[in-house]
Motif scaffolding. Structure first.
Motif, PDB file in Angstrom:
ATOM      1  N   THR B   9       0.851  -1.107   0.158  1.00  0.00           N
ATOM      2  CA  THR B   9       0.064  -0.015   0.117  1.00  0.00           C
ATOM      3  C   THR B   9       0.796   1.180  -0.079  1.00  0.00           C
ATOM      4  N   ALA B  10       2.166   1.202   0.783  1.00  0.00           N
ATOM      5  CA  ALA B  10       2.864   2.247   0.738  1.00  0.00           C
ATOM      6  C   ALA B  10       3.330   2.552  -0.691  1.00  0.00           C
ATOM      7  N   ALA B  11       3.766   1.669  -1.290  1.00  0.00           N
ATOM      8  CA  ALA B  11       4.375   1.690  -2.824  1.00  0.00           C
ATOM      9  C   ALA B  11       3.286   2.316  -3.676  1.00  0.00           C
ATOM     10  N   THR B  12       2.214   1.863  -3.380  1.00  0.00           N
ATOM     11  CA  THR B  12       1.165   2.355  -4.248  1.00  0.00           C
ATOM     12  C   THR B  12       0.698   3.864  -3.974  1.00  0.00           C
ATOM     13  N   ALA B  13       0.695   4.111  -2.677  1.00  0.00           N
ATOM     14  CA  ALA B  13       0.494   5.551  -2.549  1.00  0.00           C
ATOM     15  C   ALA B  13       1.647   6.647  -2.922  1.00  0.00           C
ATOM     16  N   LEU B  14       2.797   5.729  -2.966  1.00  0.00           N
ATOM     17  CA  LEU B  14       4.014   6.915  -3.285  1.00  0.00           C
ATOM     18  C   LEU B  14       4.244   7.076  -4.706  1.00  0.00           C
ATOM     19  N   ALA B  39      -4.963   5.341 -15.338  1.00  0.00           N
ATOM     20  CA  ALA B  39      -5.305   4.800 -13.909  1.00  0.00           C
ATOM     21  C   ALA B  39      -6.236   3.865 -14.064  1.00  0.00           C
ATOM     22  N   ASP B  40      -7.125   4.107 -14.911  1.00  0.00           N
ATOM     23  CA  ASP B  40      -8.358   2.861 -15.181  1.00  0.00           C
ATOM     24  C   ASP B  40      -7.872   1.620 -15.599  1.00  0.00           C
ATOM     25  N   ASN B  41      -7.027   1.715 -16.310  1.00  0.00           N
ATOM     26  CA  ASN B  41      -6.528   0.230 -17.019  1.00  0.00           C
ATOM     27  C   ASN B  41      -5.713  -0.331 -16.158  1.00  0.00           C
ATOM     28  N   ILE B  42      -4.886   0.345 -14.955  1.00  0.00           N
ATOM     29  CA  ILE B  42      -4.231  -0.421 -13.941  1.00  0.00           C
ATOM     30  C   ILE B  42      -5.344  -1.108 -12.946  1.00  0.00           C
ATOM     31  N   ASP B  43      -6.295  -0.242 -12.691  1.00  0.00           N
ATOM     32  CA  ASP B  43      -7.143  -0.828 -11.523  1.00  0.00           C
ATOM     33  C   ASP B  43      -7.838  -1.992 -12.186  1.00  0.00           C
ATOM     34  N   ILE B  44      -8.331  -2.212 -13.715  1.00  0.00           N
ATOM     35  CA  ILE B  44      -8.499  -3.253 -14.440  1.00  0.00           C
ATOM     36  C   ILE B  44      -7.706  -4.307 -14.316  1.00  0.00           C
ATOM     37  N   ALA B  99       4.739   2.161 -13.953  1.00  0.00           N
ATOM     38  CA  ALA B  99       5.947   1.378 -13.074  1.00  0.00           C
ATOM     39  C   ALA B  99       5.582   1.066 -11.797  1.00  0.00           C
ATOM     40  N   GLY B 100       4.763   1.776 -11.009  1.00  0.00           N
ATOM     41  CA  GLY B 100       4.257   1.521  -9.620  1.00  0.00           C
ATOM     42  C   GLY B 100       3.244   0.207  -9.575  1.00  0.00           C
ATOM     43  N   ALA B 101       2.350   0.397 -10.752  1.00  0.00           N
ATOM     44  CA  ALA B 101       1.342  -0.788 -10.986  1.00  0.00           C
ATOM     45  C   ALA B 101       2.218  -1.990 -11.146  1.00  0.00           C
ATOM     46  N   ASP B 102       3.400  -2.071 -11.861  1.00  0.00           N
ATOM     47  CA  ASP B 102       3.934  -3.247 -12.232  1.00  0.00           C
ATOM     48  C   ASP B 102       4.627  -3.908 -10.954  1.00  0.00           C
ATOM     49  N   LYS B 103       5.090  -3.010 -10.212  1.00  0.00           N
ATOM     50  CA  LYS B 103       5.748  -3.676  -8.902  1.00  0.00           C
ATOM     51  C   LYS B 103       4.411  -3.948  -7.876  1.00  0.00           C
ATOM     52  N   THR B 104       3.487  -3.233  -7.809  1.00  0.00           N
ATOM     53  CA  THR B 104       2.385  -3.747  -6.902  1.00  0.00           C
ATOM     54  C   THR B 104       1.979  -5.120  -7.541  1.00  0.00           C
ATOM     55  N   ILE B 105       1.744  -5.333  -8.899  1.00  0.00           N
ATOM     56  CA  ILE B 105       1.293  -6.570  -9.189  1.00  0.00           C
ATOM     57  C   ILE B 105       2.185  -7.711  -8.807  1.00  0.00           C
ATOM     58  N   ASN B 106       3.550  -7.331  -9.101  1.00  0.00           N
ATOM     59  CA  ASN B 106       4.375  -8.411  -8.644  1.00  0.00           C
ATOM     60  C   ASN B 106       4.373  -8.851  -7.153  1.00  0.00           C
ATOM     61  N   ASP B 107       4.157  -7.743  -6.353  1.00  0.00           N
ATOM     62  CA  ASP B 107       3.975  -8.101  -4.837  1.00  0.00           C
ATOM     63  C   ASP B 107       2.606  -8.832  -4.559  1.00  0.00           C
ATOM     64  N   LEU B 108       1.709  -8.409  -5.122  1.00  0.00           N
ATOM     65  CA  LEU B 108       0.242  -9.081  -4.922  1.00  0.00           C
ATOM     66  C   LEU B 108       0.290 -10.432  -5.376  1.00  0.00           C
ATOM     67  N   GLU B 124      -6.490  -1.610  -3.072  1.00  0.00           N
ATOM     68  CA  GLU B 124      -7.600  -0.662  -3.663  1.00  0.00           C
ATOM     69  C   GLU B 124      -8.215   0.447  -2.881  1.00  0.00           C
ATOM     70  N   LEU B 125      -7.993   0.342  -1.536  1.00  0.00           N
ATOM     71  CA  LEU B 125      -8.550   1.500  -0.985  1.00  0.00           C
ATOM     72  C   LEU B 125      -7.648   2.793  -0.965  1.00  0.00           C
ATOM     73  N   VAL B 126      -6.317   2.276  -0.938  1.00  0.00           N
ATOM     74  CA  VAL B 126      -5.327   3.300  -0.975  1.00  0.00           C
ATOM     75  C   VAL B 126      -5.216   3.890  -2.352  1.00  0.00           C
ATOM     76  N   TYR B 127      -5.109   2.870  -3.375  1.00  0.00           N
ATOM     77  CA  TYR B 127      -5.010   3.496  -4.667  1.00  0.00           C
ATOM     78  C   TYR B 127      -6.407   4.469  -5.176  1.00  0.00           C
ATOM     79  N   HIS B 128      -7.669   4.024  -4.849  1.00  0.00           N
ATOM     80  CA  HIS B 128      -8.622   5.097  -5.236  1.00  0.00           C
ATOM     81  C   HIS B 128      -8.602   6.395  -4.374  1.00  0.00           C
ATOM     82  N   GLN B 129      -8.162   6.184  -3.137  1.00  0.00           N
ATOM     83  CA  GLN B 129      -8.025   7.731  -2.242  1.00  0.00           C
ATOM     84  C   GLN B 129      -6.773   8.427  -3.205  1.00  0.00           C
TER      85      GLN B 129
END
Lengths: 136, 174
Positions: B9-14, B39-44, B99-108, B124-129
């Motif tokens: 979540t911290a990475a996503t916020a960053l 941003a839409d495509n990342i959440d998809i 780039a941030g999304a790639d890292k988040t997806i790898n972690d998840l 999802e919460l932090v991303y939408h916020q």
């Protein structure tokens, strides 16, 4: 020659007089009403609606996102504890579901006996609506 | 596990703050449209990962809603750009988002079961916020075209609903 009413004639007349006012006070069978509910800004508008058996509920989606109107629990006392988790199915035989309503599309449900009266959008469960049956 | 969830979540916020938000304020409408589309495509993408890895029906339902709603917004955006005879413009911020999304997806993708569900919901919460804050306070006030601004406002309303939905999901899973 004077005309003397017969007993039968009096009876027919009496019955006719009894029936005609009765027909006047009997409510004519009303045509089913169509209740329009707009879905706008992720809200059902109106959220509460009063209906009669046979009326038609018509939802029109004015949002970009697709929505549904899906029953969540049965009319009256409910023991359902899974509200919002398996909406539609949880309402059992009283359940109903419009299915997906795309942008600018409409969907209808005809009001039926003992239909579930609370509903949500299956995709956005914070969207809630209720139906009340008009008392005769 | 908690550390990993917080890390994600911290990475996503960053990601949204690395390329400073004040830079985005200076972007033109077509660059902002590209950011929103990205941003839409990342959440998809996150949602497709959730459909693949989660067996929780509520998480799956949420993911399906994300796919449907973000696809609808992107289709509307493409329709508007077509009407305006314009194309969205790629930019450094969109690239930072990806780039941030790639890292988040790898972690998840390393997580399974309840750990995945909790991390997905928290992300999802932090991303939408984060995205909602950017759209509302940085992008919308600086968009020139009225129709583009109106579409961003519609999108923001949808994403705020998602934020509320994500908040409920986080509470239910913890």
């Amino acid at each position: 020659m004077s005309h003397t009413p017969t007993r039968r004639g009096v009876m027919v007349g009496t019955v006719a007089f009894a029936i005609i006012p009765a027909l006047r006070i009997l409510p004519a069978k009303a045509a089913p009403a169509i209740h329009d509910i707009r879905i706008r800004n992720f809200r059902f508008d109106p959220e509460h609606i009063t209906v009669r058996l046979g009326d038609i509920l018509r939802w029109t989606n004015l949002d970009l996102a697709q929505h549904t109107a899906t029953a969540t629990k049965s009319k009256g006392k409910s023991t359902d504890k899974s509200r919002g988790k398996s909406a539609g199915k949880s309402a059992g035989k009283n359940g109903w579901d419009t299915g997906k309503i795309a942008k600018n599309a409409s969907a209808r449900i005809t009001v039926f006996t003992d239909m579930a009266t609370d509903y949500v959008c299956l995709f956005h469960p914070n969207m809630k609506g209720t139906i009340t049956f008009e008392t005769p | 596990m908690k550390k990993l969830i917080l890390g994600i979540t911290a990475a996503t916020a960053l990601f949204a703050t690395q390329t400073a938000a004040q830079d985005v304020a200076k972007f033109n409408d077509l660059e902002m449209a590209h950011i929103a589309y990205t941003a839409d495509n990342i959440d998809i993408r996150y949602a497709h990962l959730a459909l693949a890895l989660s067996s929780d029906p509520n998480v799956q339902a949420f993911a399906n809603t994300m796919i449907a709603d973000h696809t609808a917004v992107n289709e509307a955006a493409l329709g508007l750009l077509g009407k305006l005879g314009a194309n969205a413009q790629d930019n450094a911020f969109s690239q930072a988002l990806n780039a941030g999304a790639d890292k988040t997806i790898n972690d998840l993708a390393k997580l399974r079961g309840a750990a995945f569900d909790q991390a997905y919901a928290a992300n999802e919460l932090v991303y939408h916020q984060t995205v909602n804050d950017l759209v509302e306070n940085t992008m919308i006030p600086n968009i020139d075209n009225d129709e583009v601004r109106a579409l961003f406002q519609q999108g923001l309303m949808i994403f705020k609903v998602h934020q509320g939905h994500a908040e409920t999901m986080v509470k239910a899973l913890n």
